[in-house]
Design a protein around this motif. Structure first.
Motif, PDB file in Angstrom:
ATOM      1  N   ASP A   1     -24.650 -11.001  -5.966  1.00 33.19           N
ATOM      2  CA  ASP A   1     -23.516 -10.540  -6.748  1.00 33.19           C
ATOM      3  C   ASP A   1     -22.888  -9.332  -6.035  1.00 33.19           C
ATOM      4  OD1 ASP A   1     -21.734 -10.059  -8.710  1.00 33.19           O
ATOM      5  OD2 ASP A   1     -23.159  -9.236 -10.164  1.00 33.19           O
ATOM      6  N   LEU A   2     -21.620  -9.467  -5.644  1.00 33.14           N
ATOM      7  CA  LEU A   2     -20.952  -8.371  -4.925  1.00 33.14           C
ATOM      8  C   LEU A   2     -20.407  -7.363  -5.935  1.00 33.14           C
ATOM      9  CD1 LEU A   2     -18.975 -10.344  -2.188  1.00 33.14           C
ATOM     10  CD2 LEU A   2     -20.999  -8.947  -1.862  1.00 33.14           C
ATOM     11  N   ARG A   3     -21.285  -6.534  -6.438  1.00 38.45           N
ATOM     12  CA  ARG A   3     -20.860  -5.572  -7.460  1.00 38.45           C
ATOM     13  C   ARG A   3     -20.239  -4.352  -6.810  1.00 38.45           C
ATOM     14  NH1 ARG A   3     -25.757  -3.882 -10.315  1.00 38.45           N
ATOM     15  NH2 ARG A   3     -24.355  -2.753 -11.661  1.00 38.45           N
ATOM     16  N   VAL A   4     -19.031  -4.012  -7.273  1.00 35.81           N
ATOM     17  CA  VAL A   4     -18.363  -2.798  -6.774  1.00 35.81           C
ATOM     18  C   VAL A   4     -17.718  -2.076  -7.962  1.00 35.81           C
ATOM     19  CG1 VAL A   4     -17.876  -3.626  -4.433  1.00 35.81           C
ATOM     20  CG2 VAL A   4     -16.271  -4.137  -6.265  1.00 35.81           C
ATOM     21  N   LEU A   5     -17.376  -0.828  -7.736  1.00 31.19           N
ATOM     22  CA  LEU A   5     -16.767  -0.036  -8.808  1.00 31.19           C
ATOM     23  C   LEU A   5     -15.339  -0.498  -9.077  1.00 31.19           C
ATOM     24  CD1 LEU A   5     -17.749   3.648  -7.985  1.00 31.19           C
ATOM     25  CD2 LEU A   5     -18.396   2.349 -10.022  1.00 31.19           C
ATOM     26  N   PRO A   6     -14.894  -0.467 -10.323  1.00 30.95           N
ATOM     27  CA  PRO A   6     -13.480  -0.760 -10.570  1.00 30.95           C
ATOM     28  C   PRO A   6     -12.614   0.352  -9.992  1.00 30.95           C
ATOM     29  CG  PRO A   6     -14.566  -0.057 -12.591  1.00 30.95           C
ATOM     30  CD  PRO A   6     -15.637  -0.168 -11.549  1.00 30.95           C
ATOM     31  N   LEU A   7     -11.399   0.007  -9.618  1.00 27.46           N
ATOM     32  CA  LEU A   7     -10.501   1.010  -9.030  1.00 27.46           C
ATOM     33  C   LEU A   7      -9.829   1.823 -10.143  1.00 27.46           C
ATOM     34  CD1 LEU A   7      -8.931  -1.330  -6.339  1.00 27.46           C
ATOM     35  CD2 LEU A   7     -10.555   0.509  -5.927  1.00 27.46           C
ATOM     36  N   ASP A   8      -9.351   2.997  -9.771  1.00 24.24           N
ATOM     37  CA  ASP A   8      -8.658   3.854 -10.753  1.00 24.24           C
ATOM     38  C   ASP A   8      -7.151   3.641 -10.663  1.00 24.24           C
ATOM     39  OD1 ASP A   8     -10.933   5.091 -11.718  1.00 24.24           O
ATOM     40  OD2 ASP A   8     -11.003   6.426  -9.978  1.00 24.24           O
TER      41      ASP A   8
ATOM     42  N   ASP B   1     -12.459 -11.855  -2.363  1.00 29.60           N
ATOM     43  CA  ASP B   1     -12.648 -10.546  -1.735  1.00 29.60           C
ATOM     44  C   ASP B   1     -13.065 -10.711  -0.281  1.00 29.60           C
ATOM     45  OD1 ASP B   1     -12.323  -7.925  -2.177  1.00 29.60           O
ATOM     46  OD2 ASP B   1     -14.178  -7.591  -3.272  1.00 29.60           O
TER      47      ASP B   1
ATOM     48  N   ARG C   1       2.200   1.962  -6.291  1.00 26.91           N
ATOM     49  CA  ARG C   1       0.928   1.366  -5.855  1.00 26.91           C
ATOM     50  C   ARG C   1      -0.197   1.640  -6.853  1.00 26.91           C
ATOM     51  NH1 ARG C   1      -3.899   0.637  -4.998  1.00 26.91           N
ATOM     52  NH2 ARG C   1      -5.082   1.041  -3.131  1.00 26.91           N
ATOM     53  N   HIS C   2      -0.224   2.881  -7.388  1.00 27.94           N
ATOM     54  CA  HIS C   2      -1.347   3.265  -8.239  1.00 27.94           C
ATOM     55  C   HIS C   2      -1.107   2.999  -9.727  1.00 27.94           C
ATOM     56  CE1 HIS C   2      -3.649   4.836  -4.946  1.00 27.94           C
ATOM     57  NE2 HIS C   2      -2.577   5.455  -4.520  1.00 27.94           N
TER      58      HIS C   2
ATOM     59  N   ILE D   1      -6.036  -6.247  -3.325  1.00 26.27           N
ATOM     60  CA  ILE D   1      -7.298  -5.805  -3.957  1.00 26.27           C
ATOM     61  C   ILE D   1      -7.081  -5.395  -5.410  1.00 26.27           C
ATOM     62  CG2 ILE D   1      -8.569  -5.121  -1.903  1.00 26.27           C
ATOM     63  CD1 ILE D   1      -7.807  -2.247  -2.490  1.00 26.27           C
TER      64      ILE D   1
ATOM     65  N   LEU E   1     -24.543   0.633  -6.712  1.00 28.37           N
ATOM     66  CA  LEU E   1     -24.551  -0.267  -7.879  1.00 28.37           C
ATOM     67  C   LEU E   1     -25.700  -1.260  -7.789  1.00 28.37           C
ATOM     68  CD1 LEU E   1     -20.720  -0.892  -8.353  1.00 28.37           C
ATOM     69  CD2 LEU E   1     -22.228   0.392  -9.862  1.00 28.37           C
ATOM     70  N   ASN E   2     -26.031  -1.675  -6.556  1.00 30.32           N
ATOM     71  CA  ASN E   2     -27.169  -2.588  -6.390  1.00 30.32           C
ATOM     72  C   ASN E   2     -28.497  -1.908  -6.714  1.00 30.32           C
ATOM     73  OD1 ASN E   2     -25.801  -4.910  -5.732  1.00 30.32           O
ATOM     74  ND2 ASN E   2     -25.700  -4.391  -3.565  1.00 30.32           N
TER      75      ASN E   2
ATOM     76  N   ASP F   1      -8.942  -6.928  -8.511  1.00 29.47           N
ATOM     77  CA  ASP F   1      -9.563  -6.040  -9.494  1.00 29.47           C
ATOM     78  C   ASP F   1      -9.108  -6.405 -10.919  1.00 29.47           C
ATOM     79  OD1 ASP F   1     -11.317  -3.654  -9.472  1.00 29.47           O
ATOM     80  OD2 ASP F   1      -9.686  -2.817 -10.658  1.00 29.47           O
TER      81      ASP F   1
ATOM     82  N   TYR G   1       0.807  -1.217   0.000  1.00 25.49           N
ATOM     83  CA  TYR G   1       0.000   0.000   0.000  1.00 25.49           C
ATOM     84  C   TYR G   1       0.840   1.268   0.000  1.00 25.49           C
ATOM     85  CZ  TYR G   1      -4.546  -2.128   0.309  1.00 25.49           C
ATOM     86  OH  TYR G   1      -5.684  -2.810   0.009  1.00 25.49           O
TER      87      TYR G   1
ATOM     88  N   ARG H   1     -20.094   6.482  -8.785  1.00 26.99           N
ATOM     89  CA  ARG H   1     -18.852   7.162  -8.400  1.00 26.99           C
ATOM     90  C   ARG H   1     -19.172   8.502  -7.722  1.00 26.99           C
ATOM     91  NH1 ARG H   1     -14.061   5.101 -10.276  1.00 26.99           N
ATOM     92  NH2 ARG H   1     -14.945   3.869 -11.955  1.00 26.99           N
TER      93      ARG H   1
ATOM     94  N   SER I   1     -19.349   1.825  -2.815  1.00 23.41           N
ATOM     95  CA  SER I   1     -20.027   1.769  -4.127  1.00 23.41           C
ATOM     96  C   SER I   1     -21.020   0.605  -4.232  1.00 23.41           C
ATOM     97  CB  SER I   1     -18.995   1.637  -5.249  1.00 23.41           C
ATOM     98  OG  SER I   1     -18.432   0.334  -5.273  1.00 23.41           O
ATOM     99  N   PHE I   2     -20.956  -0.325  -3.297  1.00 28.15           N
ATOM    100  CA  PHE I   2     -21.769  -1.545  -3.382  1.00 28.15           C
ATOM    101  C   PHE I   2     -23.278  -1.235  -3.437  1.00 28.15           C
ATOM    102  CE2 PHE I   2     -23.903  -4.992  -0.914  1.00 28.15           C
ATOM    103  CZ  PHE I   2     -23.749  -6.005  -1.839  1.00 28.15           C
TER     104      PHE I   2
ATOM    105  N   GLN J   1     -14.642   0.874  -2.865  1.00 29.78           N
ATOM    106  CA  GLN J   1     -15.443  -0.209  -3.441  1.00 29.78           C
ATOM    107  C   GLN J   1     -16.585  -0.583  -2.507  1.00 29.78           C
ATOM    108  OE1 GLN J   1     -12.569  -3.264  -4.560  1.00 29.78           O
ATOM    109  NE2 GLN J   1     -12.738  -2.574  -6.664  1.00 29.78           N
TER     110      GLN J   1
ATOM    111  N   ARG K   1     -10.930  -9.342 -12.033  1.00 33.99           N
ATOM    112  CA  ARG K   1     -12.296  -8.947 -12.413  1.00 33.99           C
ATOM    113  C   ARG K   1     -12.298  -8.429 -13.849  1.00 33.99           C
ATOM    114  NH1 ARG K   1     -13.625  -5.988  -7.819  1.00 33.99           N
ATOM    115  NH2 ARG K   1     -14.697  -7.689  -6.800  1.00 33.99           N
TER     116      ARG K   1
ATOM    117  N   ALA L   1     -12.428  -5.137   0.435  1.00 32.32           N
ATOM    118  CA  ALA L   1     -11.091  -4.790   0.909  1.00 32.32           C
ATOM    119  C   ALA L   1     -10.805  -3.306   0.744  1.00 32.32           C
ATOM    120  CB  ALA L   1     -10.065  -5.613   0.143  1.00 32.32           C
TER     121      ALA L   1
ATOM    122  N   PHE M   1     -17.503  -5.408   3.758  1.00 39.64           N
ATOM    123  CA  PHE M   1     -17.109  -6.699   3.193  1.00 39.64           C
ATOM    124  C   PHE M   1     -15.958  -6.557   2.221  1.00 39.64           C
ATOM    125  CE2 PHE M   1     -19.656  -4.919  -0.096  1.00 39.64           C
ATOM    126  CZ  PHE M   1     -19.069  -5.375  -1.251  1.00 39.64           C
TER     127      PHE M   1
END
Lengths: 256, 253
Positions: free
Chosen positions: A224-231, A158, A14-15, A138, B109-110, A142, A9, B119, B105-106, B102, A145, B98, B96
């Protein structure tokens, strides 16, 4: 694990897009595996060590300690390749040592094979170190994903990653509570406390998973654990660097 | 005042248990109201809040949000949770993912929002809860107070009209509790309603506009704090007289 995580981290890169870092590490690992020359492994260790320290910003002593530990482990692993043990004298051309009725022997071929194995594995390990110390878990998830790996697998990874730290925290608290009541004062008590701790952790993990399920449902979870993609930062210079590493390893692998 | 959340004659018994947890609970929550829900452990507060979010289905009775009886089909639940958010006592149960960003955002998005809208929701909720600087951090590296604020941001990113908080302040230090109450004030100023389950009578007296007291699955009192804590009859009926005096009644261990 948490130490590796901390370095990843705080890494200077890292980015940077994990696809670029993973691509570089994967190419180095592949070259170490397919080019049958120890110079490739040595070159990979030098390149990856240097990139981890100067590019990734990971302290040299940390990288050095990690590499040394891995090197010693690899040396132990090839003892069986280098040395032969026998009750009879070895054939001509072997260097040998007699310990009572036991003959311990080796020859140039075994040493060369061991050297190749160690250098290959060490080079590949250094590439993995580079990835692990500069790329948080993570980011790798990602990347998976983005590569369209099965969502179920991604979700599991995750949540498991998250749970490792939650359970480590629980384990620490339970162990402290046990210690405060002399739970580890004697060997017998320590065995009993360890058993209780393990069973308690199991129950704890189950209860937490139930509560997490409820909490996820309250935020609209339907499987479904939907989350935003990281930048990430995409850096074109990484391709040049990757090309330089690959060409130098190919040269090291092709020289007679 | 417009009633946003209404619970009518709720009865519930957990499967396998002989003892009902809710026995005819009725209450309402108006737009922009700050209501505290108090009661001893096991009085049914958490179970009631889970009903208000559609997690549990009552054996009898109904929950209405903005005048509409809520259903339990997937679409109806989605609409329900868009309007009613729930934050839990232990943020570790809620976080939940990491990564902080994210995790927040859960919920959006749901709700079916696009990535760009989600975002934006993440950025707004993080700013409201003062966790913008934590967005790139892993959730396991946060302090307890930070985790609670991130958990709250995860709920607020869904922009609910009603926020239910199940003892969400109980593990926080006094300064972080003040911080959370300040966030609640901002939400109320936006017209949102808050129902806070708590054991902290100081917060009840100073923050809430109305207090609902539960015992053994029933609502025993529903009154403004000033009235509740000055009315000897109400205090005796709810058992709060002992707490206020600091003396346990002889029939309690």
């Amino acid at each position: 694990m948490s130490q590796i995580d901390r370095y990843a981290y705080t890494s200077r890169i890292r980015h940077l897009d994990p696809a670029q870092k993973t691509g570089l590490a994967a190419l180095v690992i592949i070259l170490c595996l397919i080019l049958p020359r120890p110079a490739v492994g040595v070159g990979a260790v030098l390149w990856m060590g240097m990139l981890t320290v100067w590019w990734g910003g990971i302290p040299l002593p940390v990288v050095g300690r990690v590499l040394l530990a891995e090197f010693l482990f690899l040396l132990l692993a090839v003892v069986g390749v280098v040395l032969s043990f026998s009750w009879e004298p070895p054939p001509v051309g072997f260097w040998s040592l007699q310990l009572g009725p036991l003959w311990i022997s080796t020859n140039q071929g075994s040493l060369a094979l061991a050297g190749l194995l160690v250098s290959r594995a060490f080079g590949a390990t250094a590439a993995m170190n580079f990835l692990a110390l500069t790329t948080p878990f993570i980011d790798l998830v990602d990347l998976l994903r983005r590569l369209r790996v099965s969502p179920v697998l991604i979700d599991l990874m995750d949540v498991m990653y998250r749970f490792v730290f939650v359970l480590l925290d629980s384990m620490g608290r339970i162990a402290t509570a046990q210690q405060s009541r002399l739970g580890y004062a004697t060997r017998r008590a320590a065995w009993r406390s360890s058993g209780l701790l393990a069973s308690r952790l199991f129950v704890d993990a189950y209860q937490r998973s139930q509560r997490m399920q409820t909490a996820l449902a309250s935020r609209g979870y339907y499987g479904d654990l939907r989350v935003l993609p990281l930048d990430y930062r995409h850096d074109g210079r990484v391709y040049l660097l990757t090309a330089a590493v690959v060409v130098s390893l190919l040269l090291a692998g092709s020289r007679a | 005042m417009t009633v946003l959340l209404e619970v009518r004659d709720l009865h519930f018994c957990y499967p396998g248990s002989a003892e009902p947890v809710l026995r005819g609970v009725s209450l309402h929550l108006g737009a922009g109201e700050k209501v505290a829900l108090i009661g001893s452990n096991g009085s049914g507060k958490s179970t009631l809040l889970l009903h208000c979010n559609g997690i549990l289905r009552p054996d009898r009775g109904q929950v209405r949000v903005a005048g509409q009886v809520m259903g339990y089909e997937q679409q109806a639940l989605r609409a329900w949770r868009r309007q009613v958010g729930l934050i839990f006592q232990y943020p570790d149960d809620q976080l939940f993912s990491a990564s902080v960003a994210q995790d927040i955002s859960f919920g959006p998005l749901n709700l079916g929002l696009s990535d760009s809208l989600a975002r934006q929701r993440v950025a707004d909720a993080a700013a409201l809860c003062g966790v913008t600087h934590l967005l790139a951090r892993p959730t396991h590296a946060l302090s307890g107070g930070e985790k609670t604020r991130v958990a709250l941001a995860g709920v607020l990113a869904m922009e609910p009209r009603i926020l239910l908080a199940d003892e969400a302040l109980s593990t926080l230090d006094p300064w972080m509790r003040l911080h959370m109450l300040a966030i609640f004030e901002r939400l109320v100023a936006q017209g949102k309603s808050i129902l806070l389950a708590t054991h902290d009578l100081h917060t009840v007296r100073t923050w809430a506009e109305r207090v609902i007291v539960m015992r053994a699955g029933q609502v025993l009192a529903d009154a403004p704090p000033a009235q509740l804590f000055s009315d000897p009859v109400l205090l005796t009926r709810t058992g709060l007289d002992a707490v206020v005096k600091g003396v346990l009644p002889p029939d309690r261990p």
